[in-house]
Write a protein that holds these residues in place. Sequence first.
Motif, PDB file in Angstrom:
ATOM      1  N   LYS A 193       0.834  -1.199   0.000  1.00 14.79           N
ATOM      2  CA  LYS A 193       0.000   0.000   0.000  1.00 14.79           C
ATOM      3  C   LYS A 193       0.869   1.249   0.000  1.00 14.79           C
ATOM      4  O   LYS A 193       1.944   1.267   0.600  1.00 14.79           O
ATOM      5  CB  LYS A 193      -0.930   0.009   1.219  1.00 14.79           C
ATOM      6  CG  LYS A 193      -1.926  -1.146   1.262  1.00 14.79           C
ATOM      7  CD  LYS A 193      -2.818  -1.033   2.482  1.00 14.79           C
ATOM      8  CE  LYS A 193      -3.833  -2.166   2.526  1.00 14.79           C
ATOM      9  NZ  LYS A 193      -4.713  -2.080   3.729  1.00 14.79           N
ATOM     10  N   ILE A 194       0.384   2.287  -0.674  1.00 16.75           N
ATOM     11  CA  ILE A 194       1.082   3.569  -0.645  1.00 16.75           C
ATOM     12  C   ILE A 194       1.056   4.111   0.781  1.00 16.75           C
ATOM     13  O   ILE A 194       0.021   4.119   1.445  1.00 16.75           O
ATOM     14  CB  ILE A 194       0.417   4.565  -1.604  1.00 16.75           C
ATOM     15  CG1 ILE A 194       0.516   4.056  -3.045  1.00 16.75           C
ATOM     16  CG2 ILE A 194       1.073   5.941  -1.493  1.00 16.75           C
ATOM     17  CD1 ILE A 194      -0.208   4.928  -4.047  1.00 16.75           C
ATOM     18  N   ASN A 195       2.195   4.550   1.279  1.00 19.83           N
ATOM     19  CA  ASN A 195       2.275   5.026   2.656  1.00 19.83           C
ATOM     20  C   ASN A 195       3.175   6.247   2.740  1.00 19.83           C
ATOM     21  O   ASN A 195       4.038   6.455   1.880  1.00 19.83           O
ATOM     22  CB  ASN A 195       2.790   3.919   3.580  1.00 19.83           C
ATOM     23  CG  ASN A 195       4.196   3.455   3.194  1.00 19.83           C
ATOM     24  OD1 ASN A 195       5.195   3.992   3.649  1.00 19.83           O
ATOM     25  ND2 ASN A 195       4.263   2.445   2.310  1.00 19.83           N
ATOM     26  N   LEU A 196       2.960   7.047   3.768  1.00 20.14           N
ATOM     27  CA  LEU A 196       3.791   8.223   4.016  1.00 20.14           C
ATOM     28  C   LEU A 196       3.778   8.520   5.507  1.00 20.14           C
ATOM     29  O   LEU A 196       2.714   8.608   6.122  1.00 20.14           O
ATOM     30  CB  LEU A 196       3.281   9.438   3.239  1.00 20.14           C
ATOM     31  CG  LEU A 196       4.112  10.724   3.425  1.00 20.14           C
ATOM     32  CD1 LEU A 196       5.479  10.578   2.764  1.00 20.14           C
ATOM     33  CD2 LEU A 196       3.384  11.932   2.836  1.00 20.14           C
ATOM     34  N   ASP A 197       4.960   8.665   6.089  1.00 21.59           N
ATOM     35  CA  ASP A 197       5.092   9.026   7.496  1.00 21.59           C
ATOM     36  C   ASP A 197       5.769  10.382   7.599  1.00 21.59           C
ATOM     37  O   ASP A 197       6.595  10.753   6.752  1.00 21.59           O
ATOM     38  CB  ASP A 197       5.920   7.987   8.253  1.00 21.59           C
ATOM     39  CG  ASP A 197       5.236   6.636   8.320  1.00 21.59           C
ATOM     40  OD1 ASP A 197       4.007   6.621   8.517  1.00 21.59           O
ATOM     41  OD2 ASP A 197       5.920   5.604   8.169  1.00 21.59           O
ATOM     42  N   PHE A 198       5.405  11.115   8.641  1.00 20.12           N
ATOM     43  CA  PHE A 198       6.087  12.375   8.934  1.00 20.12           C
ATOM     44  C   PHE A 198       6.497  12.380  10.396  1.00 20.12           C
ATOM     45  O   PHE A 198       5.714  11.982  11.269  1.00 20.12           O
ATOM     46  CB  PHE A 198       5.203  13.598   8.670  1.00 20.12           C
ATOM     47  CG  PHE A 198       5.864  14.872   9.128  1.00 20.12           C
ATOM     48  CD1 PHE A 198       6.780  15.515   8.313  1.00 20.12           C
ATOM     49  CD2 PHE A 198       5.607  15.393  10.387  1.00 20.12           C
ATOM     50  CE1 PHE A 198       7.417  16.673   8.745  1.00 20.12           C
ATOM     51  CE2 PHE A 198       6.238  16.551  10.830  1.00 20.12           C
ATOM     52  CZ  PHE A 198       7.151  17.192   9.989  1.00 20.12           C
ATOM     53  N   GLN A 199       7.715  12.850  10.641  1.00 19.17           N
ATOM     54  CA  GLN A 199       8.205  12.948  12.014  1.00 19.17           C
ATOM     55  C   GLN A 199       8.875  14.299  12.214  1.00 19.17           C
ATOM     56  O   GLN A 199       9.713  14.720  11.405  1.00 19.17           O
ATOM     57  CB  GLN A 199       9.192  11.823  12.316  1.00 19.17           C
ATOM     58  CG  GLN A 199       9.638  11.769  13.765  1.00 19.17           C
ATOM     59  CD  GLN A 199      10.537  10.581  14.036  1.00 19.17           C
ATOM     60  OE1 GLN A 199      11.735  10.626  13.773  1.00 19.17           O
ATOM     61  NE2 GLN A 199       9.953   9.513  14.557  1.00 19.17           N
ATOM     62  N   LEU A 200       8.471  14.974  13.270  1.00 14.78           N
ATOM     63  CA  LEU A 200       9.138  16.206  13.692  1.00 14.78           C
ATOM     64  C   LEU A 200      10.169  15.797  14.742  1.00 14.78           C
ATOM     65  O   LEU A 200       9.836  15.581  15.910  1.00 14.78           O
ATOM     66  CB  LEU A 200       8.122  17.198  14.264  1.00 14.78           C
ATOM     67  CG  LEU A 200       8.641  18.591  14.598  1.00 14.78           C
ATOM     68  CD1 LEU A 200       9.152  19.299  13.347  1.00 14.78           C
ATOM     69  CD2 LEU A 200       7.557  19.427  15.266  1.00 14.78           C
ATOM     70  N   ALA A 201      11.409  15.625  14.294  1.00 19.15           N
ATOM     71  CA  ALA A 201      12.473  15.143  15.173  1.00 19.15           C
ATOM     72  C   ALA A 201      13.044  16.324  15.965  1.00 19.15           C
ATOM     73  O   ALA A 201      13.672  17.218  15.398  1.00 19.15           O
ATOM     74  CB  ALA A 201      13.562  14.469  14.355  1.00 19.15           C
ATOM     75  N   MET A 202      12.824  16.317  17.263  1.00 22.84           N
ATOM     76  CA  MET A 202      13.200  17.440  18.122  1.00 22.84           C
ATOM     77  C   MET A 202      14.509  17.153  18.859  1.00 22.84           C
ATOM     78  O   MET A 202      14.723  16.039  19.338  1.00 22.84           O
ATOM     79  CB  MET A 202      12.105  17.692  19.156  1.00 22.84           C
ATOM     80  CG  MET A 202      10.704  17.728  18.592  1.00 22.84           C
ATOM     81  SD  MET A 202       9.466  17.835  19.908  1.00 22.84           S
ATOM     82  CE  MET A 202       7.980  17.396  18.992  1.00 22.84           C
TER      83      MET A 202
END
Length: 289
Positions: free
Chosen positions: A64-73
């Motif tokens: 499946k098409i997937n996308l993750d986003f992470q705000l790495a602090m």
Amino acid sequence: MWRQLTIAGLLLVPLTSTAQLRHFVATLDESQWRVTQNSPIECRLEHEIPLYGSAVFSSQASKKINLDFQLAMWQKPEKVTKALLVSRAPQWRPGTPDKAITEITYQRYFNGEVPKPAAWSMLSELANGMQPTFYYTDWYHSEQQVAVGLSATNFKRMYNQFRQCLSNLLPYSFDDIAFTVLNFKSGGKELTAYSQKQMQRVQEYLSYDPEVELVLVDAYTDSYGPRNVNKRISNDRANKIKKYLMENGIQQSRIVTTGHGETKHLASNDTIVGRDQNRRVVIQISKGV
């Protein structure tokens, strides 16, 4: 209620009001985007946020098409914190209205993550020159608000590379090939047509993944024929798979083969179907953490 207060209170705070709002965002000169992973098994697009951390979009090979986003602090949240993600126009585009994308919750000691639909929205807003911005209350000073923005400067060229990478991702994941059962035709060393396709998937994935540490190859036969002959046949089948893997860049030291002969049957050897199931090679793959 919180959403109403946030929109009314946060979106109207001017960015120049430093006593109320601490704003982290790359300047025109600082803003850089980089494609740090570009392969058929992983795509990664990163953006440095000065004095704060980085923003990371990533996608993995999958059905499946997937996308993750992470705000790495650099400094993780000290407590559970609610935040609002807003698409905001940069200062050089006055008059463009802001748009709320989603509300999220920062978990204590974890990086910030957003739902997948919101991650796609962020990419779309950046492509349109907007600045996705996270707003939340400072963990130590409740009277101060924090804004963390993603600059759209220098975004489009790297975004095009990222999209090209997404289009080339394999349509299956590591989990889909980590435990693979191959079956052989009766009395020989040739894989069935279906197992040949499965083997091609395993070969293709392994050729791109440098993190594979160990490949276990266990071969079995049905119970027809002498035991010593079945033992030899199972060793030959295991070594044939080993040769396939080595031809695709897997080091010999990482492959462990075992021929089990006619032991450990899955089904009865009294039927054709059962014997077909027992003539098998099991491939188990492990990766580094």
